[in-house]
Design a protein around this motif. Structure first.
Motif, PDB file in Angstrom:
ATOM      1  N   GLU A 137      64.235  64.199  67.878  1.00  0.00           N
ATOM      2  CA  GLU A 137      64.685  63.561  66.653  1.00  0.00           C
ATOM      3  C   GLU A 137      63.532  62.898  65.910  1.00  0.00           C
ATOM      4  O   GLU A 137      63.733  62.300  64.854  1.00  0.00           O
ATOM      5  N   LEU A 140      61.338  63.805  61.562  1.00  0.00           N
ATOM      6  CA  LEU A 140      62.465  64.486  60.929  1.00  0.00           C
ATOM      7  C   LEU A 140      62.072  65.276  59.695  1.00  0.00           C
ATOM      8  O   LEU A 140      62.790  66.179  59.275  1.00  0.00           O
ATOM      9  N   ARG A 146      59.087  68.818  65.657  1.00  0.00           N
ATOM     10  CA  ARG A 146      60.282  68.505  66.436  1.00  0.00           C
ATOM     11  C   ARG A 146      60.489  69.490  67.583  1.00  0.00           C
ATOM     12  O   ARG A 146      61.276  69.220  68.487  1.00  0.00           O
TER      13      ARG A 146
END
Length: 282
Positions: A137, A140, A146
């Motif tokens: 997370e 972003l 990620r």
């Protein structure tokens, strides 16, 4: 009363033609998407210098040693300048086959996996990607950052000896004046198209029978998509860039297919809020 035949025109002609046209535009959408999303640039920079050097080396040698002999041979069958045009496409096709073998086998596949997964994450389909790797997370605004390391074998597109063999066998189609190049692209695109969705098929858990059924249902879409993909591979030196943008384009298409599938499933399971009781109605 039987249904009028003209009512079937949209389902038989209009909708399939529209879907095929949309599919054939995805390779260009992938290029635009790649250029507009800088988070993908590091994946290109890591491969750029060796790609440019190797592509240039292969093409320069092919044009220096094989171009004029092949044009001279084509001139036996062609009129006027078409031998030069088809000879150029013939050499570019040979170069694309060699470059694809080297790049896809040794240099590109890992980057294509990262691009494909990052685009799916960007489009909101993290659940598909999480089957093969963790998705954090953090960062972003950067889908590439990620992505964790794959937890199982991850292949963008399998090495297909059959595809390479067909590519080489069909190269002589370039001997055919004018129509040879389009025929070559369409016939090789027939197999190249579905291979660009190999990773999506894996994410869906398809076996061979399901993959073939899915591709057969979209035969013309995949053929035209594959033909445009291969056409971009014939662009000198930039073929490496278009290998990477192809991963973005196939992910964009997969995301749209997934949107349609989930919307259809959601509609199919909807239950009416209210239904009359038959006994009360009686």
């Amino acid at each position: 009363m039987s249904e009028h035949p003209l009512r079937n025109i949209p389902q038989v002609v209009v909708y399939p033609t529209r879907d095929t046209a949309v599919a054939s535009f995805y390779p260009f959408k992938g290029v635009f998407y790649f250029l507009r999303h800088p988070y993908l640039y590091p994946l290109l920079r890591a491969r750029l210098l060796p790609a440019v050097l190797l592509s240039s080396f292969v093409l320069l040698n092919l044009f220096f040693w094989t171009f004029l002999p092949q044009v001279a041979f084509l001139a036996i069958f062609h009129k006027a300048g078409s031998a030069w045009v088809n000879g150029t496409f013939l050499v570019l096709g040979e170069g694309a086959a060699i470059v694809a073998l080297l790049f896809e086998a040794f240099l590109v596949d890992e980057s294509q996996v990262d691009i494909f997964d990052a685009v799916l994450v960007d489009r909101g389909y993290e659940d598909l990607v999480r089957q093969f790797r963790p998705v954090s997370e953090d960062s972003l605004n950067n889908p590439v950052r990620r992505l964790g390391k794959p937890t199982q074998a991850s292949v963008y597109g399998p090495f297909s000896f059959r595809q390479i063999a067909e590519f080489v066998i069909l190269l002589p189609l370039n001997f055919v004046p004018y129509a040879g190049v389009p025929l070559f692209l369409l016939l090789t695109g027939y197999r190249a198209g579905p291979l660009q969705h190999w990773r999506y098929f894996k994410m869906r858990g398809f076996d061979k029978k399901q993959r073939n059924a899915f591709a057969r249902k979209r035969r013309f879409q995949y053929t035209w998509y594959g033909a445009i993909y291969l056409l971009l591979q014939l662009v000198p030196v930039l073929s490496m860039l278009f290998l990477l943008t192809a991963a973005a384009s196939s992910a964009l298409w997969a995301a749209d297919l997934e949107t349609q599938r989930r919307a259809h499933e959601a509609t199919a399971v909807q239950v009416p809020d209210y239904a009359d009781d038959p006994q009360e109605a009686a």
